[in-house]
Design a protein around this motif. Structure first.
Motif, short mmCIF file in Angstrom:
data_model
loop_
_atom_site.label_atom_id
_atom_site.label_comp_id
_atom_site.label_asym_id
_atom_site.label_seq_id
_atom_site.Cartn_x
_atom_site.Cartn_y
_atom_site.Cartn_z
N ALA A 20 40.03 16.44 -17.27
CA ALA A 20 39.23 16.32 -16.11
C ALA A 20 37.95 16.93 -16.47
CB ALA A 20 39.89 17.03 -14.85
N VAL A 21 36.81 16.50 -15.81
CA VAL A 21 35.57 16.87 -15.99
C VAL A 21 34.84 17.18 -14.48
CG1 VAL A 21 33.32 16.50 -16.96
CG2 VAL A 21 35.27 15.47 -17.93
N ILE A 22 34.27 18.35 -14.30
CA ILE A 22 33.76 18.52 -13.03
C ILE A 22 32.14 18.75 -13.22
CG2 ILE A 22 34.33 21.02 -13.14
CD1 ILE A 22 34.54 20.86 -9.76
N GLU A 23 31.30 18.15 -12.61
CA GLU A 23 29.73 18.32 -12.60
C GLU A 23 29.19 18.61 -11.24
OE1 GLU A 23 28.14 14.95 -14.38
OE2 GLU A 23 29.70 14.78 -15.90
N ARG A 24 28.49 19.61 -11.34
CA ARG A 24 27.61 20.17 -9.96
C ARG A 24 26.25 20.50 -10.23
NH1 ARG A 24 26.90 19.95 -4.98
NH2 ARG A 24 28.13 21.08 -3.57
N ARG A 25 25.56 19.94 -9.34
CA ARG A 25 24.05 20.31 -9.24
C ARG A 25 23.68 21.36 -8.39
NH1 ARG A 25 23.90 15.01 -11.20
NH2 ARG A 25 22.25 14.48 -12.92
N GLY A 26 23.04 22.40 -8.82
CA GLY A 26 22.72 23.46 -7.86
C GLY A 26 22.03 24.53 -8.62
N ARG A 27 21.97 25.83 -7.87
CA ARG A 27 21.45 26.85 -8.65
C ARG A 27 22.45 28.00 -8.72
NH1 ARG A 27 15.74 27.16 -7.87
NH2 ARG A 27 15.07 25.36 -7.06
N PHE A 28 22.09 28.91 -9.68
CA PHE A 28 23.14 30.07 -9.96
C PHE A 28 22.62 31.04 -8.95
CE2 PHE A 28 24.31 27.79 -14.01
CZ PHE A 28 25.20 28.41 -14.15
N GLY A 59 39.37 23.58 -14.59
CA GLY A 59 39.01 24.78 -15.50
C GLY A 59 39.19 24.48 -17.11
N SER A 60 38.31 25.29 -17.78
CA SER A 60 38.55 25.18 -19.35
C SER A 60 39.18 26.52 -19.39
CB SER A 60 37.28 25.31 -19.99
OG SER A 60 36.27 26.48 -19.65
N ARG A 61 39.37 27.10 -20.69
CA ARG A 61 39.98 28.07 -21.16
C ARG A 61 39.32 29.49 -20.79
NH1 ARG A 61 40.66 27.05 -26.57
NH2 ARG A 61 42.82 26.17 -26.24
N GLY A 62 37.97 29.24 -20.72
CA GLY A 62 37.16 30.49 -20.28
C GLY A 62 36.33 30.38 -18.81
N ALA A 63 36.53 29.13 -18.08
CA ALA A 63 36.00 29.17 -16.89
C ALA A 63 36.46 28.12 -15.95
CB ALA A 63 34.47 28.71 -16.95
N PHE A 84 27.53 16.14 -7.06
CA PHE A 84 28.81 16.25 -7.39
C PHE A 84 29.29 15.27 -7.87
CE2 PHE A 84 33.33 16.30 -6.11
CZ PHE A 84 33.68 17.24 -7.32
N ASN A 85 29.85 15.46 -9.16
CA ASN A 85 30.83 14.38 -9.81
C ASN A 85 32.20 15.18 -10.34
OD1 ASN A 85 28.42 12.17 -11.69
ND2 ASN A 85 28.60 12.78 -9.60
N LEU A 86 33.02 14.15 -10.04
CA LEU A 86 34.28 14.47 -10.88
C LEU A 86 34.95 13.29 -11.55
CD1 LEU A 86 37.11 16.35 -10.94
CD2 LEU A 86 38.05 15.00 -9.08
N HIS A 87 35.34 13.55 -12.97
CA HIS A 87 36.04 12.53 -13.41
C HIS A 87 37.57 12.74 -14.14
CE1 HIS A 87 31.74 11.17 -13.83
NE2 HIS A 87 31.49 12.36 -14.19
N VAL A 88 38.57 12.11 -13.86
CA VAL A 88 39.81 12.35 -14.32
C VAL A 88 40.29 11.22 -14.97
CG1 VAL A 88 42.06 13.11 -13.32
CG2 VAL A 88 40.07 13.83 -11.97
N ARG A 89 41.03 11.57 -16.26
CA ARG A 89 41.73 10.35 -17.08
C ARG A 89 43.02 10.25 -16.13
NH1 ARG A 89 39.88 9.14 -22.27
NH2 ARG A 89 41.84 8.08 -22.46
#
Length: 352
Positions: free
Chosen positions: A80-88, A257-261, A286-291
């Motif tokens: 899975a891949v999660i993508e988000r636009r925004g501000r820290f 999540g990944s190993r560190g986030a 917002f984008n989500l991609h799942v195999r």
């Protein structure tokens, strides 16, 4: 010695160049897998050619990310891949843990795994893309931050100047992963005590401690929990859940999540589309991609909290690694959405 045996072995740089010519649209992670190396190894070959190795206190660097303004963040695992636009907005670091709390960028950070960072400049048909890319000791991606606003380029360049390493050797040397502990066999678990402890939870965040105290893996825990606590469903029902949430304009929470986030999306989803092997959410910010074929197990999980039961859809790959978790949108002190619970109750049992 044969003529073939005497030929020099192509460098990784050359192998990647050859691969890009044959697969011009391949992502670096896929190229790395095809070439039998980690993504960080591949990226490091470009040090001095659009890539700059950074070093120093990454926690301080993270605290400076709000200076980049509007960005795109990417967190992924093998499925899975999660993508988000925004501000820290609010970056908080405590020891080796951290979090970013905002309406759009929402992260949980496990900094013991953060081992390397590169500033990357890529040419694309849409123009120049600039990013900060973080990796673990194995060379796997932890998190990526892409610059979205050209007027923030001075802030981006200031970060590179402050953290640029004297070592720009085009090599990354990955370390082996720590072997996972061998799980206990099911018959070594006190299932009655385990279920009693589950029923005694008051917060979903206590679940990890429950697993650790009984020495069980997450998927093993779901198997042993009993149908009133965890119910297995077909992996294909992720498509149903996302599609139904979109149709009903139901705000949800998606954790990848990944190993560190761990990156979290909170809110509705709108445009849900399958494309080839991928199931996608293709919303403007917002984008989500799942195999989907890599999802080996899917479970409806019910945990008690002080605010009432909380229900999730939990997805795992064939190795038992977490792919993604989905919840109804809620905050501490709020009860779970009845609409979300009803949606999940529509899912039938999986066939054995």
């Amino acid at each position: 010695m044969t003529a073939a045996a005497s030929e020099p072995i192509p460098s990784l740089q050359q192998r990647w160049a050859d691969y890009r010519r044959e697969h011009p649209r391949a992502w670096p992670r896929d190229a790395a897998a095809a070439l039998g190396v980690s993504e960080a190894e591949l990226l490091a070959t470009r040090c001095g050619d659009g890539v700059t190795r950074l070093e120093g206190d990454m926690t301080v660097l993270l605290l400076r990310l709000p200076s980049l303004g509007d960005v795109k963040t990417i967190t992924r695992n093998e499925t899975a891949v999660i993508e988000r636009r925004g501000r820290f907005e609010r970056v908080e670091i405590s020891g080796r843990m951290g979090q970013v709390v905002g309406e759009e960028i929402d992260l949980r950070l496990f900094l013991d795994h953060w081992a390397a960072c590169f500033a990357v400049r890529d040419e694309s048909p849409r123009g120049v893309r600039r990013s900060l890319q973080f990796f673990d000791r194995q060379g796997d991606s932890i998190h990526k931050v892409y610059l979205e606003e050209d007027d923030r380029l001075p802030a981006y360049e200031a970060l590179i100047k402050a953290y640029q390493s004297a070592d720009q050797e085009p090599v990354f040397r990955p370390q082996g992963a720590t072997p996972s502990a061998t799980p206990k066999p099911d018959d070594a678990i006190d299932v009655v005590a385990f279920r009693d402890a589950w029923d005694g939870l008051t917060d979903v965040h206590g679940f990890h401690g429950l697993l650790r105290s009984f020495g069980v893996t997450r998927t093993q825990a779901l198997r042993l929990a009993g149908a009133e606590r965890a119910r297995r469903v077909p992996p294909s029902y992720l498509t149903h859940v996302l599609g139904s949430a979109a149709e009903r304009a139901l705000p949800i929470m998606i954790f990848v999540g990944s190993r560190g986030a761990i990156q979290i999306h909170t809110g509705p989803v709108h445009r849900v589309e399958p494309l080839g092997a991928w199931l996608n959410v293709l919303d403007p910010r917002f984008n989500l991609h799942v195999r989907t074929e890599r999802i080996a197990e899917a479970w409806i999980v019910r945990k008690p909290t002080e605010d009432g039961p909380v229900t999730s859809l939990e997805l795992f790959d064939a190795a038992g690694e977490t792919v993604a978790f989905l919840f109804g949108k809620r905050k501490p002190g709020q009860t779970e959405s009845a609409l979300w619970r009803d949606l999940l109750s529509e899912l039938p049992e999986a066939s054995p």
